[in-house]
Design a protein around this motif. Structure first.
Motif, PDB file in Angstrom:
ATOM      1  N   LEU A 283       0.829  -1.204   0.000  1.00  0.00           N
ATOM      2  CA  LEU A 283       0.000   0.000   0.000  1.00  0.00           C
ATOM      3  C   LEU A 283       0.864   1.254   0.000  1.00  0.00           C
ATOM      4  CD1 LEU A 283      -2.692  -1.114   2.604  1.00  0.00           C
ATOM      5  CD2 LEU A 283      -3.137  -0.587   0.195  1.00  0.00           C
ATOM      6  N   GLN A 284       1.913   1.243   0.813  1.00  0.00           N
ATOM      7  CA  GLN A 284       2.797   2.409   0.893  1.00  0.00           C
ATOM      8  C   GLN A 284       3.456   2.699  -0.444  1.00  0.00           C
ATOM      9  OE1 GLN A 284       6.433   2.179   0.856  1.00  0.00           O
ATOM     10  NE2 GLN A 284       6.767   4.365   1.198  1.00  0.00           N
ATOM     11  N   GLN A 285       3.923   1.666  -1.100  1.00  0.00           N
ATOM     12  CA  GLN A 285       4.575   1.856  -2.387  1.00  0.00           C
ATOM     13  C   GLN A 285       3.594   2.401  -3.424  1.00  0.00           C
ATOM     14  OE1 GLN A 285       8.034   1.394  -3.073  1.00  0.00           O
ATOM     15  NE2 GLN A 285       7.245   2.703  -4.715  1.00  0.00           N
ATOM     16  N   ALA A 286       2.359   1.891  -3.390  1.00  0.00           N
ATOM     17  CA  ALA A 286       1.347   2.364  -4.333  1.00  0.00           C
ATOM     18  C   ALA A 286       0.978   3.823  -4.049  1.00  0.00           C
ATOM     19  CB  ALA A 286       0.105   1.474  -4.255  1.00  0.00           C
ATOM     20  N   LEU A 287       0.951   4.212  -2.783  1.00  0.00           N
ATOM     21  CA  LEU A 287       0.638   5.602  -2.430  1.00  0.00           C
ATOM     22  C   LEU A 287       1.754   6.541  -2.879  1.00  0.00           C
ATOM     23  CD1 LEU A 287      -0.841   5.029   1.126  1.00  0.00           C
ATOM     24  CD2 LEU A 287      -2.061   6.062  -0.801  1.00  0.00           C
ATOM     25  N   VAL A 288       2.987   6.148  -2.661  1.00  0.00           N
ATOM     26  CA  VAL A 288       4.120   6.982  -3.095  1.00  0.00           C
ATOM     27  C   VAL A 288       4.131   7.114  -4.607  1.00  0.00           C
ATOM     28  CG1 VAL A 288       6.634   7.109  -3.193  1.00  0.00           C
ATOM     29  CG2 VAL A 288       5.509   6.497  -1.049  1.00  0.00           C
ATOM     30  N   ASP A 289       3.831   6.019  -5.300  1.00  0.00           N
ATOM     31  CA  ASP A 289       3.751   6.075  -6.760  1.00  0.00           C
ATOM     32  C   ASP A 289       2.627   7.021  -7.204  1.00  0.00           C
ATOM     33  OD1 ASP A 289       5.830   4.284  -6.909  1.00  0.00           O
ATOM     34  OD2 ASP A 289       4.563   2.542  -7.330  1.00  0.00           O
ATOM     35  N   ALA A 290       1.509   6.990  -6.472  1.00  0.00           N
ATOM     36  CA  ALA A 290       0.376   7.856  -6.817  1.00  0.00           C
ATOM     37  C   ALA A 290       0.753   9.327  -6.704  1.00  0.00           C
ATOM     38  CB  ALA A 290      -0.819   7.543  -5.914  1.00  0.00           C
ATOM     39  N   LEU A 291       1.549   9.666  -5.686  1.00  0.00           N
ATOM     40  CA  LEU A 291       1.964  11.060  -5.496  1.00  0.00           C
ATOM     41  C   LEU A 291       2.801  11.574  -6.662  1.00  0.00           C
ATOM     42  CD1 LEU A 291       2.954  11.079  -1.709  1.00  0.00           C
ATOM     43  CD2 LEU A 291       0.932  12.128  -2.749  1.00  0.00           C
ATOM     44  N   ALA A 292       3.405  10.670  -7.405  1.00  0.00           N
ATOM     45  CA  ALA A 292       4.266  11.074  -8.514  1.00  0.00           C
ATOM     46  C   ALA A 292       3.510  11.239  -9.828  1.00  0.00           C
ATOM     47  CB  ALA A 292       5.391  10.048  -8.704  1.00  0.00           C
ATOM     48  N   THR A 293       2.227  10.858  -9.864  1.00  0.00           N
ATOM     49  CA  THR A 293       1.471  10.961 -11.110  1.00  0.00           C
ATOM     50  C   THR A 293       1.076  12.412 -11.379  1.00  0.00           C
ATOM     51  OG1 THR A 293      -0.671  10.599 -10.036  1.00  0.00           O
ATOM     52  CG2 THR A 293       0.548   8.644 -10.785  1.00  0.00           C
ATOM     53  N   GLN A 294       0.891  12.740 -12.632  1.00  0.00           N
ATOM     54  CA  GLN A 294       0.525  14.103 -13.014  1.00  0.00           C
ATOM     55  C   GLN A 294      -0.824  14.506 -12.413  1.00  0.00           C
ATOM     56  OE1 GLN A 294       0.662  14.568 -17.260  1.00  0.00           O
ATOM     57  NE2 GLN A 294       2.903  14.502 -17.349  1.00  0.00           N
ATOM     58  N   GLU A 295      -1.770  13.548 -12.379  1.00  0.00           N
ATOM     59  CA  GLU A 295      -3.108  13.859 -11.882  1.00  0.00           C
ATOM     60  C   GLU A 295      -3.074  14.255 -10.403  1.00  0.00           C
ATOM     61  OE1 GLU A 295      -3.252  11.296 -15.384  1.00  0.00           O
ATOM     62  OE2 GLU A 295      -2.256  11.115 -13.440  1.00  0.00           O
ATOM     63  N   VAL A 296      -2.351  13.488  -9.602  1.00  0.00           N
ATOM     64  CA  VAL A 296      -2.282  13.787  -8.176  1.00  0.00           C
ATOM     65  C   VAL A 296      -1.458  15.050  -7.928  1.00  0.00           C
ATOM     66  CG1 VAL A 296      -1.457  12.962  -5.929  1.00  0.00           C
ATOM     67  CG2 VAL A 296      -2.661  11.403  -7.476  1.00  0.00           C
ATOM     68  N   ARG A 297      -0.376  15.208  -8.666  1.00  0.00           N
ATOM     69  CA  ARG A 297       0.444  16.414  -8.507  1.00  0.00           C
ATOM     70  C   ARG A 297      -0.365  17.667  -8.847  1.00  0.00           C
ATOM     71  NH1 ARG A 297       6.025  15.495  -8.284  1.00  0.00           N
ATOM     72  NH2 ARG A 297       6.476  17.487  -9.294  1.00  0.00           N
ATOM     73  N   ARG A 298      -1.215  17.567  -9.870  1.00  0.00           N
ATOM     74  CA  ARG A 298      -2.073  18.701 -10.234  1.00  0.00           C
ATOM     75  C   ARG A 298      -3.064  18.997  -9.103  1.00  0.00           C
ATOM     76  NH1 ARG A 298      -4.372  16.602 -14.322  1.00  0.00           N
ATOM     77  NH2 ARG A 298      -2.664  17.066 -15.746  1.00  0.00           N
ATOM     78  N   THR A 299      -3.650  17.944  -8.537  1.00  0.00           N
ATOM     79  CA  THR A 299      -4.596  18.141  -7.429  1.00  0.00           C
ATOM     80  C   THR A 299      -3.898  18.770  -6.228  1.00  0.00           C
ATOM     81  OG1 THR A 299      -5.952  16.263  -8.134  1.00  0.00           O
ATOM     82  CG2 THR A 299      -6.180  16.970  -5.853  1.00  0.00           C
ATOM     83  N   LEU A 300      -2.710  18.291  -5.905  1.00  0.00           N
ATOM     84  CA  LEU A 300      -1.952  18.869  -4.799  1.00  0.00           C
ATOM     85  C   LEU A 300      -1.663  20.344  -5.054  1.00  0.00           C
ATOM     86  CD1 LEU A 300       0.558  15.942  -4.218  1.00  0.00           C
ATOM     87  CD2 LEU A 300      -1.089  16.778  -2.531  1.00  0.00           C
ATOM     88  N   ARG A 301      -1.282  20.662  -6.271  1.00  0.00           N
ATOM     89  CA  ARG A 301      -0.984  22.061  -6.613  1.00  0.00           C
ATOM     90  C   ARG A 301      -2.236  22.927  -6.491  1.00  0.00           C
ATOM     91  NH1 ARG A 301       0.933  21.091 -11.125  1.00  0.00           N
ATOM     92  NH2 ARG A 301      -0.847  21.620 -12.458  1.00  0.00           N
ATOM     93  N   ASP A 302      -3.358  22.413  -6.990  1.00  0.00           N
ATOM     94  CA  ASP A 302      -4.614  23.168  -6.922  1.00  0.00           C
ATOM     95  C   ASP A 302      -5.069  23.389  -5.491  1.00  0.00           C
ATOM     96  OD1 ASP A 302      -4.611  23.226  -9.657  1.00  0.00           O
ATOM     97  OD2 ASP A 302      -6.111  21.629  -9.907  1.00  0.00           O
ATOM     98  N   LEU A 303      -4.713  22.457  -4.604  1.00  0.00           N
ATOM     99  CA  LEU A 303      -5.095  22.569  -3.193  1.00  0.00           C
ATOM    100  C   LEU A 303      -4.006  23.236  -2.358  1.00  0.00           C
ATOM    101  CD1 LEU A 303      -6.656  19.015  -2.721  1.00  0.00           C
ATOM    102  CD2 LEU A 303      -7.888  21.190  -2.868  1.00  0.00           C
ATOM    103  N   SER A 304      -2.919  23.642  -3.017  1.00  0.00           N
ATOM    104  CA  SER A 304      -1.780  24.264  -2.343  1.00  0.00           C
ATOM    105  C   SER A 304      -1.216  23.352  -1.258  1.00  0.00           C
ATOM    106  CB  SER A 304      -2.177  25.612  -1.723  1.00  0.00           C
ATOM    107  OG  SER A 304      -1.029  26.385  -1.438  1.00  0.00           O
ATOM    108  N   MET A 305      -1.089  22.074  -1.597  1.00  0.00           N
ATOM    109  CA  MET A 305      -0.519  21.094  -0.681  1.00  0.00           C
ATOM    110  C   MET A 305       0.856  20.666  -1.172  1.00  0.00           C
ATOM    111  SD  MET A 305      -3.723  18.609   0.301  1.00  0.00           S
ATOM    112  CE  MET A 305      -5.190  19.238   1.119  1.00  0.00           C
TER     113      MET A 305
END
Length: 338
Positions: A283-305
């Motif tokens: 699960l941890q590896q999948a979560l870290v991989d998710a943080l590196a995707t463009q979709e999640v990075r865009r969401t983080l940026r939009d939320l100022s996280m």
């Protein structure tokens, strides 16, 4: 039955028991290796619509694609996040029920609730620390002191001039906004009315409707409402200004430099305690991989996280480090359950 026969019988029983145990262990290892084989439930202990929920839904979608099984978001708000968190703590330790929440639920509420249904340090298996974020203080657009003093000083003067008449909304008792609201009242030397909600979204709606005077939200989302003139941003937490709201000074810049408003709350994922290490690692590896995707990075940026992504061990260390510090801070502030 003679002695020899009894001895042989005991040997047979021991061999059978060992074979059964070996079979069970092999089956368990096989299940862990195949994980996941069914949908995963991601419990968010807040209402839909807030920043934590927005990130959780994006993570759930990306995680499901990575793991090959649906990850279903289940909003379980109430009692400052305790209701949803307690449900995860009681769930089977198999990795199919996860808690997606912020530091309020893991740390803060434990500092004021005497009979907690779970122990955040013992009843969860940390999976990964995912992100950190800033919080903006918002007020009604027309809220100013009589002399028109801007920013945080003006709000403090307005509180002083209207003791016990102005209100602020929090995400629930002992949540980060509750602590900030109490700090504001102490600094102003006058009481504020605390209105606890079940999350950030309903507090925002009441601020927009004029039912409360002050509320708190993730900086990026709050900035969007400010640009439309629906709210006025007064201050942001953290050590530096937020790039998405560069004109809004920090609390510290305006003379309120307590450790409370210089910190950055965080969001993490945990499983029930005793979840197998192999499942937690996957699960941890999948979560870290998710943080590196463009979709999640865009969401983080939009939320100022700010993305973090950590090992279970590092997340556990964060919990152990923050718990006594925040608990002492809450008690020193005199914050009590309501």
């Amino acid at each position: 039955m003679n002695i020899r026969s009894r001895a042989i019988g005991k040997i047979v029983l021991c061999v059978s028991a060992w074979a059964a145990l070996t079979s069970l262990l092999s089956s368990a290892h096989a299940q862990e290796a195949a994980f996941p084989v069914k949908p995963i439930r991601l419990v968010i202990p807040f209402p839909a619509g807030g920043p934590t929920d927005a990130l959780g839904r994006r993570i759930a979608q990306t995680l499901g694609e990575s793991l090959g099984q649906p990850v279903v978001v289940d909003n379980k708000p109430g009692a400052s996040g305790i209701i949803g968190s307690a449900e995860v703590a009681r769930a089977p330790a198999d990795g199919y029920t996860l808690l997606f929440s912020n530091s309020d639920v893991f740390i803060n509420v434990t500092g004021i609730v005497k009979k907690m249904p779970y122990d955040p340090l013992r009843d969860f298996a940390p999976v990964s620390l995912l992100a950190r974020y800033g919080v903006a203080m918002m007020v009604r657009p027309d809220m100013r002191d009589a002399a028109g003093v801007p920013g945080l000083p003006g709000v403090l003067r307005a509180i002083q001039a209207n003791p016990g008449k102005l209100s602020y909304g929090s995400w629930g008792p002992a949540t980060y906004p509750h602590l900030i609201g109490e700090a504001l009242a102490r600094r102003a030397g006058a009481p504020l009315v605390h209105v606890p909600y079940r999350g950030a979204s309903p507090a925002l709606q009441d601020l927009l409707g004029g039912s409360i005077d002050i509320a708190f939200l993730g900086t990026a989302v709050a900035a969007g409402y400010a640009q439309k003139g629906q709210v006025r941003l007064v201050a942001v937490t953290g050590e530096r200004r937020d790039p998405l709201a560069p004109d809004v000074p920090t609390f510290a810049e305006q003379g309120m430099a307590e450790a409370l408003v210089r910190m950055s709350p965080w969001i993490g994922v945990a499983a029930p305690a005793r979840t197998p290490d192999a499942v937690v690692h996957k699960l941890q590896q999948a979560l870290v991989d998710a943080l590196a995707t463009q979709e999640v990075r865009r969401t983080l940026r939009d939320l100022s996280m700010e993305a973090v992504g950590s090992t279970p061990q590092a997340f556990g260390a964060q919990l152990r480090n923050d718990f006594p510090w925040m608990t002492d801070l809450i008690r020193a502030a005199g914050v009590v359950a309501e």
